[in-house]
Design a protein around this motif. Structure first.
Motif, PDB file in Angstrom:
ATOM      1  N   CYS A  30       2.276   0.776  -4.696  1.00  0.00           N
ATOM      2  CA  CYS A  30       1.478  -0.436  -5.097  1.00  0.00           C
ATOM      3  C   CYS A  30       0.153  -0.021  -5.540  1.00  0.00           C
ATOM      4  N   PRO A  31      -0.096   0.022  -6.882  1.00  0.00           N
ATOM      5  CA  PRO A  31      -1.445   0.463  -7.608  1.00  0.00           C
ATOM      6  C   PRO A  31      -2.431  -0.369  -6.971  1.00  0.00           C
ATOM      7  N   GLU A  32      -2.431  -1.537  -6.445  1.00  0.00           N
ATOM      8  CA  GLU A  32      -3.424  -2.375  -5.984  1.00  0.00           C
ATOM      9  C   GLU A  32      -3.883  -2.259  -4.724  1.00  0.00           C
ATOM     10  N   CYS A  33      -2.866  -2.128  -3.711  1.00  0.00           N
ATOM     11  CA  CYS A  33      -3.146  -1.681  -2.403  1.00  0.00           C
ATOM     12  C   CYS A  33      -2.641  -0.756  -1.817  1.00  0.00           C
ATOM     13  N   GLY A  34      -1.870   0.313  -2.292  1.00  0.00           N
ATOM     14  CA  GLY A  34      -1.477   1.583  -2.041  1.00  0.00           C
ATOM     15  C   GLY A  34      -0.207   1.157  -1.015  1.00  0.00           C
ATOM     16  N   LYS A  35       0.246   0.238  -0.717  1.00  0.00           N
ATOM     17  CA  LYS A  35       1.587   0.082   0.042  1.00  0.00           C
ATOM     18  C   LYS A  35       2.546   0.544  -0.861  1.00  0.00           C
ATOM     19  N   GLU A  36       3.691   1.366   0.159  1.00  0.00           N
ATOM     20  CA  GLU A  36       4.794   1.944  -0.498  1.00  0.00           C
ATOM     21  C   GLU A  36       5.902   1.224   0.349  1.00  0.00           C
ATOM     22  N   PHE A  37       6.855   0.845  -0.481  1.00  0.00           N
ATOM     23  CA  PHE A  37       8.035  -0.035  -0.283  1.00  0.00           C
ATOM     24  C   PHE A  37       9.108   0.497  -1.134  1.00  0.00           C
TER      25      PHE A  37
END
Length: 177
Positions: A30-37
């Motif tokens: 995610c470019p907003e929070c950096g979460k990888e999923f």
């Protein structure tokens, strides 16, 4: 183009699904929070979502009609089916106790904004739709008039009502006469 929602911050990530085969696993950051999923193409473990980007406005899967959320700067067009009894309408949020969750970034729409009650008219036997405010912070408007506290308004096929900055049209079920 398809969208996936970040499980941490609910931000949308758009990608070209034609480049991937069913069953193929993809990993996003995610470019907003950096979460990888990760996701698997063609498989959804999440709640039922809109089938396509141009839903059928006259969809009536429960036989009780539907509401059409008009596309605007906050969200895309959505068609949500109604059921008999109270249909609580509000902004999508994880674990919210709302029947019809509108996927939007509209800050003026409450998580639980208004209710449409679908019932049968005792005299005619036809479906009857009654709208009332949640209560909400910004109010529910029908024909540019705000609903008062505890006010109930009978609405009909094609009625336009507004929740915050979001406009919605009632599509009543087609009944045989």
């Amino acid at each position: 183009m398809k969208r996936v929602r970040c499980p941490k911050c609910d931000n949308y990530i758009i990608f070209d699904e034609t480049k991937y085969a069913d069953g193929q696993s993809l990993v996003f950051q995610c470019p907003e929070c950096g979460k990888e999923f990760g996701i698997r193409m063609g498989v959804s473990k999440l709640r039922e979502r809109q089938k396509d980007e141009n839903p059928d406005e006259n969809a009536d899967e429960n036989g009780c009609g539907s509401i059409v959320v008009i596309e605007n700067v906050f969200h895309y067009k959505q068609v949500l089916p109604l059921k008999m009894g109270d249909n609580i309408i509000g902004r999508y949020m994880k674990n919210a106790k709302v029947d019809l969750k509108i996927e939007t970034n509209d800050p003026s729409m409450d998580i639980s904004h208004c209710v449409i009650n679908v019932s049968r008219d005792k005299k005619t036997g036809k479906l009857k739709y009654i709208l009332r405010d949640g209560p909400s912070y910004t109010g529910t408007f029908v024909d540019n008039e705000i609903l008062g506290d505890k006010e109930r308004r009978v609405i009909y096929d094609g009625t336009l009502f507004t929740l915050g900055a979001t406009s919605i049209i009632l599509r009543a079920a087609e009944e045989d006469d």
